[in-house]
Design a protein around this motif. Sequence first.
Motif: not given
Length: 326
Positions: A231, A261, A263, A322, A324
């Motif tokens: 992540t 990121v 999204d 998500q 990142n």
Amino acid sequence: MRMVRWAVVVFVLLVALMGFGLQGMRGSLSSDALAGTHPKLAVALSLELAPASTLNCPSPSNCFVDPGTAFTAVVSITSAPASGYIAYQIEGLHPGLASDALGHAASGVFPVEAPTQGVGTNTFLAGALTGNQSPLPVVTYEGPLVEVDLSCPAGGGVFALSIRVEGPLSTLVLDANNDPVPIATTSFDADGDTSADQVAATLTINCVDRLTVDVDGDGCIGARELGTDETRGGLRDPKNPWDFYDVAGSPLVNGGAPDGVIDLPNDILGVILHFSPAGKTPYDVRFDRGEIRDGENHWKREGPDGVIDLPNDILGIILQFQHNCG
């Protein structure tokens, strides 16, 4: 020697002139010795880096090497004219990089080698003939000619490694449109002689710690991609530009460029809006990814495959929601 396929930068240089005799061979094969009234023969050259675990070249003209690390550059003939050639001369420039060794790589083809010049300096010069008496044998050899061992300075930096074309006005170089053009000349060139000069191929050597930079251009620095938290960009390959599915940012910031990121409004919705299982409009290669690499995690993907579909693209980016690297 095995060459790296992805590290090729191809340009054209007249490396040999039919009818060139032994009278031109005095210690080294100088550019002045190649001058004369000879046919124009263009030979395609490549400037490459030999494969090594210490290297990473995200593009054909841009490579990363850790500071203080040695690497090998290779100049090869990649395409020879059907009419052949009898000699070659190669001059290279590498200001700021240390030259540790220089050698010919095709001695069986070119038995008469000029003494190499430039070890420990910012330039190198090498040349050879196909024989030692007239008439000289004509060859159409394609392959490595010269190998140069270089090393990045411990302090790092960004350096240019290039091939410089030298020769008479009959020398041809391929321009950006792949058209043969004669090289320009001045009364005195960069060497202080009257031969023509043109930088024909340049490879950028980034002597930096690859853990601190985004080598593959996917938005994650090397240290993040080698981490254990997917992540945060981890469990990825610092040499794979397709394993972090960040495709867009806010249209109000940097023109909507990727923002580090993954999204919903910019990335996932962006891929959905470009859904194109047949590869037609509204297909956009920026939103496309290929299949999962064999036996790898779902985010480790191949490059664009020409379609934006459900299993590889839409599901692929949703599974990275998500993640990142910002």
